[in-house]
Design an enzyme around this catalytic site. Structure first.
Site, PDB file in Angstrom:
ATOM      1  N   HIS A 192      -5.182   3.195  -1.609  1.00 25.69           N
ATOM      2  CA  HIS A 192      -4.732   4.306  -0.761  1.00 25.69           C
ATOM      3  C   HIS A 192      -3.363   4.824  -1.163  1.00 25.69           C
ATOM      4  CE1 HIS A 192      -7.997   2.954   1.844  1.00 25.69           C
ATOM      5  NE2 HIS A 192      -7.989   4.189   2.305  1.00 25.69           N
ATOM      6  N   GLY A 193      -2.546   3.966  -1.692  1.00 27.13           N
ATOM      7  CA  GLY A 193      -1.217   4.456  -2.060  1.00 27.13           C
ATOM      8  C   GLY A 193      -0.309   3.342  -2.496  1.00 27.13           C
TER       9      GLY A 193
END
Lengths: 400, 283
Positions: free
Chosen positions: A269-270
């Site tokens: 996701h990041g």
């Protein structure tokens, strides 16, 4: 182009060892590009911090680069193509335009759903006919998507952003509501996008993979992950969890595989430790669920799963770990109860209730073409006009 | 394709008619029953005193106190963030519908040039506001006019009046410290010429309708006022003009606990200001 070429090369190679070497090269290049753009600065920054903690004066340079839009999604699209060819689940296509359309099909390019080549390519290489019924269903689904995004997610965002931006002057009750509302915001933001993407796909005659299936009505975490961001969780299951050994190598190894899969799912996701913690918490929940087998009444099981999922979203939403920890302290002490702008707050409560009614009683109404579906569309359009927010908020998952 | 187009067209037509019906019913009910200030005004526009401005005006005059304790007929038409583009049409409505009344205008609203679409809610009540929203979607997509805080407030005030809508808390110690430690120079009136032109315009409009206008500047928290770079110059200029009536309420001796924050007074402060504006200066 790289994966397209690797696909043909892997398919034509008869030597098993060379075939594997080609696959590993494709994976390294794909993940290398993803790592460079998305995680390089994160790891350099973490290394600098760690070195400073140990008293070393290290200052590795951080790169000033832009993250290509949708890189996490199209990397996974094209990787699935190459891996499926290696496992002989798919033959490489000779039609480069069809392959490029599969990777870059605009509705799913920036935030999914992550399609598999074996599902999508056949739809792109065969001629499509105009299907009026599918187009009507598509428009209904687009309306639902706009309702979820512009009415619910963006309205909730105004309240949540205000609270998260002023935690120290907000009451404990306001913070608790912001935390609960965020569960609905991220669901409506992401599933709203998916509905728009799927609806657009239908208008173009292409049915994309379903990505959400009422996840907040799950009775446990295995079920939650079968219903939340289905295209990512099934991708991780097929291309990470199962290759790691899945549940075939004993209990301890299964727990390890689950934890690693969720941890990497979080990191996907990041580039932030908060996403790692979010993934780690979900991994822990899945392990505990396997260890502790208590049968709860359905309603309690749904409530418990929702509550624990909501706690993980705190780490997903907070800019720093310190903020997440502060929020947890505040919502578990509960000493102040004022809610400012009560009428705006009541609007949000109404919208969340409207969403629940829609999910419980009229789920997937867009799949039908009848008077009931038509009336629901009218009601959704009325809500769009009355309550939509023109704040121009981007989709949360665009950043991934 | 024919099947799709038929369905799509039907959806558009029914949606349009439905939104019109929902708008008309909601607006009729709220116009009749809501106790929100602007709705009360458009239902019954005749009063002796009117307050206009942004949230600083809202928190300066306690309408309920004035009506019930001072026995002065006043309606506070102030609203949070009211820009000049919305204040002007409402003022025009006040002027057109009243004679020999007093209109109080809080001047910090006169420098706000933001376009606020919330007031589209009153397009059907006010021809002046209708002009303001000419060539916007609010004219032909009626339900959009309800997509704002004013609509929510109209619903909220169905059962009670908002005539006591004033902050009822006092400024926190943390905020006081923050204000004391903040040494930045604050420019409140970035375009003085525009402000003066608007004041003169309002003055002429009110005079043309035989109404009296009183301009005032609601008080700021004293330590915050010290940071305002242009306050003294603007207020001295306004006080020196003989053609307008202007009161700087910062000169009133309000204790620190009369403030809710740096910009707004609370109930206690508003009561003192109401006494001054509606009683002392009239006497």
């Amino acid at each position: 182009m790289l994966d397209y070429s690797f696909g043909i090369a892997i398919f034509n190679e008869k030597n098993e060892w060379k075939k594997k070497r080609l696959l590993v090269s494709a994976i390294i290049i794909n993940l290398g590009v993803l790592f460079f753009f998305k995680y390089f600065n994160f790891f350099v920054d973490s290394a600098n911090h760690l070195a400073n903690e140990f008293g070393l004066s290290v200052n590795l340079p951080i790169l000033n680069i832009l993250l290509p839009v949708g890189i996490s999604f199209y990397t996974f699209h094209s990787l699935s193509y190459t891996i499926d060819i290696y496992h002989e689940k798919l033959e490489p296509t000779k039609d480069f335009v069809a392959y490029a359309s599969f990777v870059c099909f605009f509705p799913q390019l920036v935030a999914g759903p992550i399609s598999r080549a074996r599902d999508m390519l056949p739809k792109l290489v065969t001629p499509r006919k105009i299907d009026g019924e599918l187009m009507v269903q598509g428009v209904s689904q687009i309306i639902l998507g706009f309702f979820k995004k512009m009415v619910i997610a963006d309205s909730l965002a105004v309240f949540i952003d205000r609270i998260y931006g002023s935690l120290h002057v907000s009451s404990d009750l306001s913070i608790l509501f912001a935390v609960i509302f965020y569960s609905f915001q991220i669901y409506c933001d992401f599933s709203g996008y998916t509905d728009i993407a799927l609806g657009l796909g239908k208008v173009f005659g292409i049915t994309l993979k379903v990505n959400f299936n009422r996840p907040y009505f799950s009775k446990n975490f295995s079920e939650f992950w079968e219903k939340w961001h289905i295209s990512l969780s099934s991708w991780l299951r097929d291309y990470l969890y199962i290759p790691l050994g899945g549940n075939r190598k004993g209990a301890v190894r299964t727990y390890f595989n689950l934890f690693i899969t969720m941890l990497l799912g979080g990191l996907w996701h990041g580039a932030s430790w908060n996403f790692v913690i979010w993934g780690g918490l979900h991994g822990t929940y899945l392990i505990i669920q396997r260890l502790v087998k208590i049968k709860l009444p359905v309603f309690l099981a749904i409530l418990l799963t929702f509550s624990l999922t909501t706690l993980t979203w705190i780490f997903f939403r907070s800019p720093t770990f310190h903020d997440s920890w502060y929020i947890l302290q505040r919502i578990f002490t509960m000493e102040s109860y004022e809610i400012l702008l009560i009428f705006a707050f009541l609007k949000l409560v109404y919208l969340v209730i409207a969403l629940l009614i829609l999910e419980i009683f009229f789920y997937n109404h867009f799949e039908r073409i009848n008077a009931k579906a038509f009336i629901i569309n009218i009601i959704l359009i009325i809500h769009l006009l009355m309550f939509c927010t023109y704040s121009g908020n981007g989709f949360i998952y665009f950043q991934f | 394709m024919k099947f799709f187009l038929k369905h799509f067209l039907l959806l558009l037509v029914v949606s349009y008619l439905s939104q019109l019906a929902v708008f008309m019913i909601s607006k009729a009910v709220l116009d009749r029953y809501s106790q929100f200030r602007l709705t009360r005004f458009y239902r019954n526009p005749k009063h002796s005193n009117f307050i206009l401005g942004n949230s600083r005006a809202v928190n300066s005059v306690n309408e309920k106190y004035a009506n019930e304790k001072l026995h002065v007929d006043v309606i506070n038409l102030g609203f949070n963030g009211m820009p000049y583009s919305s204040l002007k049409p409402i003022l025009d409505d006040v002027n057109k519908l009243n004679r020999n009344v007093t209109i109080y205008v809080e001047i910090s609203a006169l420098v706000n040039n933001v376009f606020d679409d919330s007031y589209a809610y009153y397009i059907s009540n006010s021809p002046e506001l209708k002009k303001e929203y000419k060539s916007t979607p609010f004219n032909w997509l009626q339900l959009l006019r309800l997509n704002n805080e004013i609509f929510l407030r109209n619903i909220y005030y169905l059962r009670k009046s908002d005539n006591d809508w004033i902050n009822n808390y006092s400024i926190s110690k943390a905020l006081i410290e923050q204000i004391k430690n903040d040494k930045r120079a604050i420019v409140t009136f970035p375009n003085e010429e525009e402000l003066m032109a608007r004041i003169v315009q309002i003055q002429r409009l009110c005079e043309a309708h035989q109404n009296k206008v009183i301009f005032f500047l609601a008080p700021y928290y004293p330590d915050y006022l010290k940071q305002m770079a242009d306050y003294k110059r603007v207020t001295d200029h306004l006080l020196s003009r003989k053609d307008i009536v202007y009161y700087d309420l910062n000169t009133l001796p309000l204790p620190p606990n009369s403030f809710a924050d740096r910009l707004h007074t609370n109930v206690s402060g508003a009561t003192a200001l109401t006494d001054f504006l509606l009683k002392t200066i009239k006497e």
